[in-house]
Design a protein around this motif. Structure first.
Motif, PDB file in Angstrom:
ATOM      1  N   THR A 288      12.576  44.207  73.929  1.00  0.00           N
ATOM      2  CA  THR A 288      13.131  42.958  74.435  1.00  0.00           C
ATOM      3  C   THR A 288      13.992  43.274  75.644  1.00  0.00           C
ATOM      4  O   THR A 288      14.327  44.441  75.898  1.00  0.00           O
ATOM      5  CB  THR A 288      14.002  42.230  73.386  1.00  0.00           C
ATOM      6  N   ALA A 289      14.384  42.241  76.373  1.00  0.00           N
ATOM      7  CA  ALA A 289      15.261  42.408  77.534  1.00  0.00           C
ATOM      8  C   ALA A 289      16.163  41.177  77.602  1.00  0.00           C
ATOM      9  O   ALA A 289      15.719  40.113  78.028  1.00  0.00           O
ATOM     10  CB  ALA A 289      14.441  42.552  78.813  1.00  0.00           C
TER      11      ALA A 289
ATOM     12  N   ASP B  39      18.639  46.517  77.904  1.00  0.00           N
ATOM     13  CA  ASP B  39      19.588  45.527  78.435  1.00  0.00           C
ATOM     14  C   ASP B  39      20.430  46.106  79.566  1.00  0.00           C
ATOM     15  O   ASP B  39      21.661  46.033  79.557  1.00  0.00           O
ATOM     16  CB  ASP B  39      20.498  45.023  77.298  1.00  0.00           C
TER      17      ASP B  39
ATOM     18  N   PRO C  61      13.979  43.134  82.566  1.00  0.00           N
ATOM     19  CA  PRO C  61      12.521  43.178  82.386  1.00  0.00           C
ATOM     20  C   PRO C  61      11.805  44.154  83.314  1.00  0.00           C
ATOM     21  O   PRO C  61      10.858  44.831  82.886  1.00  0.00           O
ATOM     22  CB  PRO C  61      12.096  41.737  82.674  1.00  0.00           C
TER      23      PRO C  61
ATOM     24  N   TYR D 288       5.907  38.956  77.170  1.00  0.00           N
ATOM     25  CA  TYR D 288       6.255  39.037  78.589  1.00  0.00           C
ATOM     26  C   TYR D 288       5.049  38.785  79.490  1.00  0.00           C
ATOM     27  O   TYR D 288       5.187  38.286  80.611  1.00  0.00           O
ATOM     28  CB  TYR D 288       6.842  40.422  78.875  1.00  0.00           C
TER      29      TYR D 288
ATOM     30  N   GLN E 110      19.312  39.809  82.495  1.00  0.00           N
ATOM     31  CA  GLN E 110      18.359  39.163  83.400  1.00  0.00           C
ATOM     32  C   GLN E 110      17.622  40.122  84.331  1.00  0.00           C
ATOM     33  O   GLN E 110      16.513  39.819  84.784  1.00  0.00           O
ATOM     34  CB  GLN E 110      19.079  38.102  84.236  1.00  0.00           C
TER      35      GLN E 110
ATOM     36  N   TYR F 188      12.277  38.411  78.483  1.00  0.00           N
ATOM     37  CA  TYR F 188      13.677  38.010  78.681  1.00  0.00           C
ATOM     38  C   TYR F 188      13.888  36.545  78.360  1.00  0.00           C
ATOM     39  O   TYR F 188      13.054  35.696  78.690  1.00  0.00           O
ATOM     40  CB  TYR F 188      14.094  38.271  80.130  1.00  0.00           C
TER      41      TYR F 188
END
Length: 292
Positions: free
Chosen positions: A92-93, A62, A99, A163, A96, A140
Motif C-alpha cells: 500500500t502507499a 509511506d 506510489p 493500483y 501521496q 494510494y
C-alpha cells in the motif's frame, strides 16, 4: 597568515568540494564497513524468515523521494527476502508521493529476481514475479487513519481496484483475503507520521504483528513502542537497512551507502577538529600577548 587563524576561516566551498571528492572516491572504492546487527532489526528478519511459503506480508511504503536514500534499501532488502521465500506481499502507499517509490521498487526487484543468485550457499534459480500472484499493489488513498481502519474490515472498502485498475477479486492471491486477519504481519516503511497511524489505528485496534522502518532521525521516538511490545522490530535509517542486508547476505544500496556515509562523517569530524584547534590555539596566543 598564521596557519591556526587560517584553520578558522577556510572557505566553505573548499570544504564542500573536498567532501564531494571523498564521497565519489569512496563510492568507487570497494571496501566494507563492519556492520553490527541490533536485536530490533534481527527480530524483523527472523520473523520473515520463519514464515511459510504462501503466507502474506503487508508492506506499506509511506515515504517520498526526500527519504529515498534511507528507506528504499529497506524496501529492496525485505521484498527480495520475501519473494525468495515464496511469500506473497500486499503493498500500500498512504503517503501521496509514495506510489512512484513502490512501483519502482517492485519493477527493480522483479527484474533482479530473473537472474540466478546465491545467498548463504543456497542457489536461487531465476523466477518471474507476477502481479496478482506474488503481490498485490493496492495503491494510494488519502486520510491514512480512515484507510487503515477500513482495511481492518475489508481491503476492498478503500481499494476495490488495485493500483493498476484491476478489481481485487480478479487477483488470484486476493481470493479469500479479507483483512489483517489474513496477513502474517505488517512492516511499515515510512518517512512520515503515517507510522503513528499504523501503531494507533492499525496495531492498537486490530492487534496484528507490526514492525517499522523509519528514518534515522525518527528512530528514537519509536523505541517506547518497541519496549511495550506494540511493534516487534525497528529499522532505523540507512544503518538499519545495512543491518538487514547483512542478515540477508544480500549487500545492496545500504551497505554501499554506509561506506560513503562513514567517510563523509569522518571528514566532517576532521574539519570540526581543525576549526577547534585553530580557535583554541589562537585564543591561547591572544591571552599570552595580553599578559605581556
Amino acid at each position: 597568515m598564521d596557519i591556526f587563524k587560517g584553520l578558522m576561516i577556510i572557505d566553505r566551498r573548499w570544504v564542500f568540494l573536498f567532501l564531494i571528492a571523498v564521497c565519489v572516491l569512496t563510492y568507487a572504492a570497494k571496501f566494507e564497513i563492519p556492520v553490527l546487527v541490533e536485536p530490533e532489526v534481527e527480530a524483523i528478519f527472523d520473523f520473515v524468515d520463519g514464515l511459510s511459503p504462501g503466507e502474506i506480508v503487508m508492506i506499506p511504503i509511506d515515504y517520498d523521494p526526500g527519504s529515498l536514500a534511507e528507506l528504499h534499501p529497506m524496501t529492496y532488502a525485505i521484498v527480495e527476502q520475501c519473494w525468495r521465500k515464496n511469500l506473497k506481499i500486499i503493498f500500500t502507499a498512504l503517503s501521496q508521493n509514495a506510489p512512484g517509490m513502490a512501483d519502482q521498487a517492485i519493477r527493480d526487484i522483479s527484474d533482479s529476481l530473473k537472474l540466478e543468485k546465491e545467498y548463504n550457499g543456497v542457489v536461487y534459480p531465476p523466477r518471474e514475479i507476477a502481479n496478482g500472484v506474488d503481490y498485490a499493489f493496492l495503491g494510494y488513498k488519502p486520510y491514512p487513519e480512515i484507510i487503515i481502519l477500513s482495511m481492518g474490515q475489508n481491503f476492498r472498502l478503500p481499494f476495490p481496484l488495485d493500483y493498476y485498475g484491476t478489481p481485487l477479486d480478479s487477483l488470484p492471491m486476493m481470493r479469500g483475503v479479507q483483512n489483517y486477519d489474513n496477513v502474517a504481519c505488517v512492516i511499515d516503511i515510512s518517512g512520515t507520521n503515517v507510522t503513528d497511524y499504523w501503531i494507533s489505528y492499525g496495531q492498537g485496534r486490530y492487534g496484528f504483528p507490526l514492525a517499522i522502518g523509519v528514518t534515522g532521525v525518527s528512530t528514537a521516538q519509536y523505541y517506547p513502542f518497541y519496549g511495550s511490545g506494540q511493534i516487534f522490530g525497528i529499522m532505523g535509517g540507512m544503518l538499519g537497512a545495512a543491518q538487514y542486508e547483512q542478515l540477508a547476505d544480500n549487500p545492496g544500496l545500504a551497505k554501499d551507502g554506509m561506506r560513503v556515509q562513514f567517510s563523509a562523517h569522518m571528514i566532517i569530524i576532521v574539519f570540526i577538529l581543525l576549526g577547534n584547534v585553530g580557535y583554541f590555539v589562537s585564543r591561547l596566543r591572544t591571552r599570552r600577548e595580553e599578559r605581556r
